[in-house]
Design an enzyme around this catalytic site. Structure first.
Site, PDB file in Angstrom:
ATOM      1  N   GLU A  75     -95.353 -16.893 -10.637  1.00 19.28           N
ATOM      2  CA  GLU A  75     -96.228 -16.196  -9.677  1.00 19.28           C
ATOM      3  C   GLU A  75     -97.214 -15.253 -10.368  1.00 19.28           C
ATOM      4  OE1 GLU A  75     -95.323 -12.594  -7.815  1.00 19.28           O
ATOM      5  OE2 GLU A  75     -93.156 -12.754  -8.164  1.00 19.28           O
ATOM      6  N   LYS A 129     -84.639  -5.888  -5.247  1.00 21.19           N
ATOM      7  CA  LYS A 129     -84.481  -4.479  -5.578  1.00 21.19           C
ATOM      8  C   LYS A 129     -83.785  -3.705  -4.479  1.00 21.19           C
ATOM      9  CE  LYS A 129     -88.573  -3.669  -6.915  1.00 21.19           C
ATOM     10  NZ  LYS A 129     -88.766  -5.056  -7.275  1.00 21.19           N
TER      11      LYS A 129
END
Ligand code: PSU
Ligand code: MN
Length: 303
Positions: free
Chosen positions: A25, A160
């Protein structure tokens, strides 16, 4: 040919020859890391994919096209321009293509372009997810919907702890997305190996992962798969300072009323500042670790 898809000569050759390919990405380049570490890391990730037997295909929106496979100059441009390049999720795509504006692809858009190009394996750092407080804000990353519909496997270090990991896993279950732990029973929390949440299944080798992916798609079960690959122990930062920095960064984002797509880049930069760069070092290592595993899975898929 697709009017808006442009595949680089190297990636096209690999596709025609049936060689293993790993999609990468570009939001992590333009919005996830500072310059010049972002460009250095992107080049090192491509090198790592090659060293492990696959062809890298970094994906971005450039010159009015969805590009799979970028030149060094294009990666340098995305890294140097940073936030000057739009962060593009599925809904932004038609605007950027219509106006020929550059875009850095998130996990969601990288998946959808990879699938169009015929690439099934994708390595990144972390996926987006259900944000804390989503019951009020409805902030749920488009990455999760893309995982539900697009048949690409995403190798990541979990998500996260700026997110609500429990709700993220619930959402993935609802939408039928398998979550595999690579050599772990626990869903990793990006910078750290543990989150307190389990995975659906643990698989211990690239061959087992390839078998699962082939079986899923051959069975006609569309949609993505998450392969959660914890950061190597040798590179895991001390947990307490990372958690303290995460909490402080979230509080700061709330105070400044940061919203929507700005949230993740803001928190990443803030956590880096608060940990004196320790989080960035960990981020680079976990991405390289994911590139390594993704290439090995792609090689097994080709057997
Ligand atoms: N998580 C990271 N680093 C990142 C991202 C997520 O640790 O760079 C990026 C990815 O591109 C992911 C996107 O797809 O953020 C999710 O953004 P949002 O939460 O706005 O959907
Ligand atoms: Mn969001």
């Amino acid at each position: 040919m697709h009017p808006f898809l442009e595949i680089s000569p190297a990636v096209n050759e690999a596709l025609l020859a049936g060689q293993p390919i790993v999609a990468l990405e570009s939001t992590i380049i333009s919005h996830g890391m500072p310059y010049p570490q972002n460009v250095e890391t992107a080049m090192l990730v491509e090198k790592t994919v090659r060293e492990n037997g696959a062809v890298p295909a970094t994906i971005a929106i450039l010159d009015g096209k969805m590009k799979a496979g970028l030149s060094h100059a294009e990666i340098e441009y995305l890294g140097k321009t940073g936030r000057g390049v739009a962060k593009v999720s599925r809904r932004d795509l038609p605007f950027l293509l219509a106006n020929r504006q550059p875009g850095a692809t998130t996990v969601a858009t990288t998946m959808l372009i990879a699938e169009m190009a015929g690439i099934r394996i994708f390595a990144t750092g972390g996926i987006g997810g259900v944000h804390r407080g989503a019951a009020e804000t409805m902030d749920i990353s488009a990455d999760l919907q893309e995982l539900a519909r697009t048949s690409v496997a995403v190798i990541c270090a979990g998500a996260k702890s700026i997110l609500d990991l429990g709700l993220t896993l619930e959402y993935l279950e609802t939408h039928g997305v398998p979550v595999i732990g690579y050599q772990t029973d626990e869903f990793p929390a990006f910078y750290t190996r543990k989150s307190g949440h389990g995975v659906d299944r643990r698989l211990d080798s690239p061959a087992e992962i390839a078998k699962l992916l082939k079986t899923k798609w051959l069975a006609g079960l569309q949609g993505g798969v998450i392969i959660a690959n914890p950061i190597p122990e040798t590179h895991e930062p001390a947990v307490a300072p990372i958690q303290a920095a995460t909490e402080a960064a979230i509080a700061e984002a709330e105070r400044l009323d940061i919203k929507g797509k700005e949230v993740s880049p803001f928190l990443l930069a803030k956590i880096k500042e608060l940990t004196g760069g320790e989080s960035l070092r960990a981020n680079i290592e976990l991405v390289l670790n994911n590139a390594r595993l993704a290439a090995r899975v792609a090689v097994e898929m080709g057997k």
